[in-house]
Write a protein that holds these residues in place. Structure first.
Motif, PDB file in Angstrom:
ATOM      1  N   ALA A 256     -45.120  41.808  54.822  1.00 41.08           N
ATOM      2  CA  ALA A 256     -43.712  42.070  55.148  1.00 41.08           C
ATOM      3  C   ALA A 256     -43.031  40.768  55.552  1.00 41.08           C
ATOM      4  CB  ALA A 256     -43.619  43.090  56.283  1.00 41.08           C
ATOM      5  N   VAL A 257     -41.934  40.454  54.895  1.00 39.70           N
ATOM      6  CA  VAL A 257     -41.181  39.222  55.169  1.00 39.70           C
ATOM      7  C   VAL A 257     -39.767  39.618  55.576  1.00 39.70           C
ATOM      8  CG1 VAL A 257     -40.361  37.041  54.233  1.00 39.70           C
ATOM      9  CG2 VAL A 257     -42.547  37.989  53.457  1.00 39.70           C
ATOM     10  N   PRO A 258     -39.341  39.288  56.804  1.00 39.01           N
ATOM     11  CA  PRO A 258     -38.001  39.695  57.249  1.00 39.01           C
ATOM     12  C   PRO A 258     -36.889  39.195  56.348  1.00 39.01           C
ATOM     13  CG  PRO A 258     -39.315  38.912  59.091  1.00 39.01           C
ATOM     14  CD  PRO A 258     -40.111  38.634  57.861  1.00 39.01           C
ATOM     15  N   ALA A 259     -37.021  37.951  55.854  1.00 41.85           N
ATOM     16  CA  ALA A 259     -35.953  37.399  55.022  1.00 41.85           C
ATOM     17  C   ALA A 259     -35.877  38.096  53.671  1.00 41.85           C
ATOM     18  CB  ALA A 259     -36.160  35.898  54.824  1.00 41.85           C
ATOM     19  N   GLY A 260     -36.955  38.712  53.275  1.00 46.22           N
ATOM     20  CA  GLY A 260     -36.970  39.314  51.952  1.00 46.22           C
ATOM     21  C   GLY A 260     -36.794  40.810  51.954  1.00 46.22           C
ATOM     22  N   GLU A 261     -36.736  41.433  53.140  1.00 49.09           N
ATOM     23  CA  GLU A 261     -36.593  42.876  53.218  1.00 49.09           C
ATOM     24  C   GLU A 261     -35.317  43.200  53.957  1.00 49.09           C
ATOM     25  OE1 GLU A 261     -39.823  45.151  54.520  1.00 49.09           O
ATOM     26  OE2 GLU A 261     -41.310  44.119  53.312  1.00 49.09           O
ATOM     27  N   ARG A 262     -34.459  43.931  53.298  1.00 46.88           N
ATOM     28  CA  ARG A 262     -33.150  44.212  53.871  1.00 46.88           C
ATOM     29  C   ARG A 262     -33.275  44.969  55.187  1.00 46.88           C
ATOM     30  NH1 ARG A 262     -28.326  47.323  50.606  1.00 46.88           N
ATOM     31  NH2 ARG A 262     -26.705  47.135  52.214  1.00 46.88           N
ATOM     32  N   GLY A 263     -34.237  45.916  55.267  1.00 48.66           N
ATOM     33  CA  GLY A 263     -34.385  46.706  56.477  1.00 48.66           C
ATOM     34  C   GLY A 263     -34.724  45.853  57.686  1.00 48.66           C
ATOM     35  N   LEU A 264     -35.704  44.973  57.548  1.00 56.74           N
ATOM     36  CA  LEU A 264     -36.104  44.126  58.670  1.00 56.74           C
ATOM     37  C   LEU A 264     -35.002  43.138  59.029  1.00 56.74           C
ATOM     38  CD1 LEU A 264     -39.851  43.398  57.828  1.00 56.74           C
ATOM     39  CD2 LEU A 264     -38.949  44.935  59.559  1.00 56.74           C
ATOM     40  N   ALA A 265     -34.337  42.577  58.038  1.00 55.60           N
ATOM     41  CA  ALA A 265     -33.239  41.656  58.319  1.00 55.60           C
ATOM     42  C   ALA A 265     -32.117  42.368  59.065  1.00 55.60           C
ATOM     43  CB  ALA A 265     -32.726  41.042  57.019  1.00 55.60           C
ATOM     44  N   GLY A 266     -31.809  43.594  58.663  1.00 54.02           N
ATOM     45  CA  GLY A 266     -30.784  44.360  59.366  1.00 54.02           C
ATOM     46  C   GLY A 266     -31.173  44.676  60.792  1.00 54.02           C
ATOM     47  N   LEU A 267     -32.459  44.994  61.001  1.00 58.51           N
ATOM     48  CA  LEU A 267     -32.940  45.254  62.367  1.00 58.51           C
ATOM     49  C   LEU A 267     -32.812  44.007  63.232  1.00 58.51           C
ATOM     50  CD1 LEU A 267     -36.133  47.479  62.014  1.00 58.51           C
ATOM     51  CD2 LEU A 267     -33.939  48.090  63.031  1.00 58.51           C
ATOM     52  N   MET A 268     -33.144  42.860  62.677  1.00 60.73           N
ATOM     53  CA  MET A 268     -33.021  41.620  63.437  1.00 60.73           C
ATOM     54  C   MET A 268     -31.573  41.403  63.895  1.00 60.73           C
ATOM     55  SD  MET A 268     -35.517  38.816  61.657  1.00 60.73           S
ATOM     56  CE  MET A 268     -37.269  38.822  62.023  1.00 60.73           C
TER      57      MET A 268
ATOM     58  N   GLU B 139     -36.761  53.140  61.760  1.00 58.46           N
ATOM     59  CA  GLU B 139     -36.705  52.271  60.583  1.00 58.46           C
ATOM     60  C   GLU B 139     -38.069  51.672  60.279  1.00 58.46           C
ATOM     61  OE1 GLU B 139     -34.116  51.235  58.422  1.00 58.46           O
ATOM     62  OE2 GLU B 139     -33.216  53.075  59.208  1.00 58.46           O
ATOM     63  N   LEU B 140     -38.791  51.255  61.310  1.00 57.81           N
ATOM     64  CA  LEU B 140     -40.106  50.640  61.089  1.00 57.81           C
ATOM     65  C   LEU B 140     -41.093  51.657  60.528  1.00 57.81           C
ATOM     66  CD1 LEU B 140     -40.382  48.385  64.270  1.00 57.81           C
ATOM     67  CD2 LEU B 140     -39.891  47.674  61.935  1.00 57.81           C
ATOM     68  N   LEU B 141     -41.035  52.899  61.021  1.00 63.29           N
ATOM     69  CA  LEU B 141     -41.937  53.921  60.485  1.00 63.29           C
ATOM     70  C   LEU B 141     -41.549  54.294  59.055  1.00 63.29           C
ATOM     71  CD1 LEU B 141     -42.566  56.290  63.537  1.00 63.29           C
ATOM     72  CD2 LEU B 141     -44.092  54.561  62.552  1.00 63.29           C
ATOM     73  N   GLN B 142     -40.266  54.236  58.721  1.00 62.02           N
ATOM     74  CA  GLN B 142     -39.875  54.445  57.320  1.00 62.02           C
ATOM     75  C   GLN B 142     -40.444  53.358  56.426  1.00 62.02           C
ATOM     76  OE1 GLN B 142     -35.716  55.074  56.588  1.00 62.02           O
ATOM     77  NE2 GLN B 142     -35.517  56.642  58.183  1.00 62.02           N
ATOM     78  N   ASN B 143     -40.434  52.125  56.911  1.00 58.20           N
ATOM     79  CA  ASN B 143     -41.047  51.035  56.139  1.00 58.20           C
ATOM     80  C   ASN B 143     -42.539  51.277  55.945  1.00 58.20           C
ATOM     81  OD1 ASN B 143     -38.654  49.664  55.846  1.00 58.20           O
ATOM     82  ND2 ASN B 143     -39.007  48.306  57.582  1.00 58.20           N
TER      83      ASN B 143
ATOM     84  N   VAL C 219     -19.619  44.973  64.923  1.00 58.53           N
ATOM     85  CA  VAL C 219     -18.506  45.601  64.204  1.00 58.53           C
ATOM     86  C   VAL C 219     -18.890  45.878  62.760  1.00 58.53           C
ATOM     87  CG1 VAL C 219     -16.163  45.223  63.361  1.00 58.53           C
ATOM     88  CG2 VAL C 219     -16.746  44.611  65.708  1.00 58.53           C
ATOM     89  N   ASP C 220     -19.528  44.913  62.105  1.00 56.02           N
ATOM     90  CA  ASP C 220     -19.937  45.117  60.710  1.00 56.02           C
ATOM     91  C   ASP C 220     -20.957  46.236  60.591  1.00 56.02           C
ATOM     92  OD1 ASP C 220     -18.264  43.074  60.006  1.00 56.02           O
ATOM     93  OD2 ASP C 220     -19.837  41.545  59.903  1.00 56.02           O
ATOM     94  N   THR C 221     -21.906  46.276  61.544  1.00 59.86           N
ATOM     95  CA  THR C 221     -22.932  47.319  61.514  1.00 59.86           C
ATOM     96  C   THR C 221     -22.313  48.696  61.731  1.00 59.86           C
ATOM     97  OG1 THR C 221     -24.578  45.762  62.368  1.00 59.86           O
ATOM     98  CG2 THR C 221     -25.079  48.098  62.548  1.00 59.86           C
TER      99      THR C 221
END
Length: 443
Positions: free
Chosen positions: A401-413, A364-368, A247-249
């Motif tokens: 690349a650190v998932p906790a430190g990158e908003r894109g990866l955290a959002g993907l998770m 998203e990953l290719l944008q990163n 719902v938030d997404t």
């Protein structure tokens, strides 16, 4: 796990243990081991009290079921067992570092005592707590005997040279008696035998912590399965959390689309309408100026159409609907800042929702990769394994690349977790970076 001296101090170890020592050498002196000993020693008397309470309430309540009094007695006993569960979860959290959530509470339809009793008797968690009180008693007796025996024997043998003098002074014999038949006996009294005794004691000292940890691991399983929430309740909680993420997404995506439409295409179309209105007013008096304004408006139309195409492509591109992941990901790869090799090996197309999420994830990953990786090449692989859709994006960039430190990866998770998916990131400093995503396969 190797602990630093500071972490050993935090864990309350009886002495500072160097992290450079092997785990087998550190084990007898670590705080974890001594806390486990404390858990076993305190668990034995508590289990006796728990067992007596559970058997008393169960037998009394069952015996009184022929009358109405049996129901409140059983309900009170189950409530007491739930209180025991609170104590045991606290003990496990404090001494074993085992964090178990409380089970679902027993709630009645109303606040009346009868509704509470019915809810308590119908609650599976209440009966699991009662089962824990009954089963933990024999196990606590076994672990208590094993722990006390191992630790007392091992440390007694290690320190044997210090108290060997007790035998000749007070017992009239040369040392520990290994054998005796009334006429003669064999004693541990010469230096070689004493050395062997100490060596055996040392072996037991270093073996005891691992035996103890195996014993308390069974306690941990009992606490988790019998005193925690049921699998169904855990799954419901997980699904509620995932629903909140979805719902938030979705709300965030709607806000993003609205913002991009308002700031992009809508603003351009508003400006276009104004320019065309001015051109209409001047078309008779100043046709050259009107023609120039129409030409500018034509350019604005092209830009607005391009922005709308980009926005639609980010939501769900037409090529994905018409031709599937292979063509859609190839189109995404063609727009990437670095050369990308795409390999899609799927026997069929997955469900539209999974296909769309897979497309979004790779995009998203290719944008990163384009923005952060400083890579020269990238690779995208898509395949199916059993009932899972596998995605992997690799690049030869700088890594880190650190998932906790990158908003894109955290959002993907969060997005993948909402559909029981998994995102794994392997990105050491200096590269390369490999991001693997798993999605459930749905036809």
């Amino acid at each position: 796990m190797v602990e630093s001296p500071s972490s050993s101090a935090r864990n309350g170890s009886p002495m500072a243990v160097s992290s450079s020592l092997p785990a087998g050498v550190r084990a007898p002196f670590e705080g974890r081991t001594w806390r486990a000993v404390g858990y076993v020693l305190t668990g034995f008397p508590l289990s006796i009290a728990f067992f007596v309470l559970a058997v008393t309430f169960l037998s009394t309540g069952a015996g009184l079921l022929v009358t109405f009094l049996g129901i409140p007695v059983l309900a009170a006993g189950l409530a007491a067992c739930r209180g025991i569960g609170v104590l045991e979860r606290t003990r496990a959290r404090t001494l074993l570092d085992l964090h178990v959530r409380a089970p679902e509470p027993a709630r009645g339809r109303t606040n009346s005592p009868m509704a509470w009793m019915v809810a308590t008797l119908k609650s599976g968690a209440s009966w699991r707590h009662l089962l824990y009180c009954l089963l933990h008693f024999p196990w606590a007796v076994f672990t208590f005997v094993m722990t006390v025996t191992l630790w007392s024997v091992s440390w007694s043998l290690v320190t044997y040279p210090l108290w060997k003098w007790v035998f000749p002074v007070y017992l009239g014999q040369d040392g520990i008696q290994l054998f005796g038949d009334g006429t003669h006996g064999v004693y541990v009294d010469n230096p070689f035998e004493v050395g062997v005794t100490v060596a055996v004691g040392l072996g037991l000292v270093f073996l005891s912590p691992w035996v103890l940890r195996g014993l308390v691991a069974v306690d941990g399983v009992m606490v988790s399965t019998l005193l925690g929430p049921s699998l169904l309740a855990s799954r419901v909680t997980e699904l509620e959390s995932d629903r909140g993420v979805v719902v938030d997404t979705a709300a965030a995506d709607l806000r993003r689309i609205e913002r991009e439409l308002h700031d992009g295409a809508q603003a351009r179309l508003t400006s276009l309408a104004m320019d065309l209105g001015l051109a209409k007013d001047r078309i008779v008096d100043d046709p050259l100026t009107a023609a120039a304004m129409v030409d500018e408006a034509h350019g604005e139309v092209k830009l607005a159409l391009q922005e709308l195409r980009d926005l639609a492509r980010g939501i769900h591109p037409a090529v994905l609907t018409d031709r599937g992941l292979d063509a859609a990901l190839s189109a995404v790869a063609a727009r990437c800042a670095v050369p990308v090799t795409v390999d899609v090996d799927l026997p069929a197309r997955p469900a539209a929702a999974i296909e769309g999420l897979a497309y979004f994830t790779v995009s998203e990953l290719l944008q990163n990769v384009s923005r952060h990786a400083r890579a020269k090449r990238a690779w995208v692989d898509v395949w199916r394994t059993d009932d899972r859709l596998m995605l992997q994006v690799r690049d030869d960039g700088v890594g880190g690349a650190v998932p906790a430190g990158e908003r894109g990866l955290a959002g993907l998770m969060e997005r993948l977790d909402a559909v029981d998916g998994v995102l794994a990131v392997d990105s050491p400093a200096g590269g390369p970076t490999t991001v693997t995503a798993e999605l459930p396969w749905r036809d």
